[in-house]
Design a protein around this motif. Structure first.
Motif: not given
Ligand SMILES: [Cu+2]
Length: 166
Positions: A141, A143, A150
């Motif tokens: 997702e 971010c 990440m």
């Molecule tokens: Cu992310």
């Protein structure tokens, strides 16, 4: 009423795709067990560090439950805690995860472990790890600027490597 031949084909095609998609949803929900998170477990996302079980992230061996391990995971921009998860192959694992800030993803690449982590909600997935290897856990997702960096790692190891556990 006259319906043009192409109009009929289009109606059949539209109805057919609708039925096909409903079948796909039905099979994945009832046969493959793919369900969205039930969102019944909530918490204050600003107090994640003080809220059990997220005050103690990591891999925990558990006894007397339907699963062998609990993995408690906290996501925040732009990392996961823990950064590495090691589980013996064949274990049944309950992943329990949440986020401290924005929406993050938790996808174990190459498996069907995939959750959305939303602020204020706890996401869970119970699964059996049945394949030895190193799997990259990625955020799927978007971010923020550090999104691509990440990640975390799930190491599924031979059961013998963990002979200290039962
Ligand atoms: Cu992310």
């Amino acid at each position: 009423m006259h319906i043009h031949k192409y109009e009929k084909w289009w109606l059949v095609f539209g109805t057919g795709t609708l039925i096909a998609f409903l079948i796909i949803i039905g099979v994945s929900a009832f046969h493959s067990g793919t369900h969205p998170n039930n969102s019944k477990w909530t918490l204050d996302y600003e107090k994640v560090d003080e809220t059990a079980p997220f005050d103690n992230p990591g891999v925990h061996k558990v006894e007397g439950k339907d699963w062998d391990y609990e993995v408690v995971l906290v996501a925040s921009a732009f990392s996961y805690n823990p950064t590495e998860i090691e589980i013996p192959v064949g274990s049944k694992v309950r992943f329990i995860a949440t986020t401290k800030d924005v929406i993050h993803g938790f996808e174990v690449a190459g498996t069907n472990i995939n959750m959305m982590l939303e602020p204020g909600y706890v996401s869970e997935q119970i699964t059996t790890v049945d394949q030895v290897g190193e799997f990259t856990i990625v955020c799927n997702e978007y971010c923020g600027v550090g999104h691509a960096m990440m990640y975390s790692t799930l190491k599924v190891v031979e059961a013998d490597d963990n002979s200290s556990h039962k």
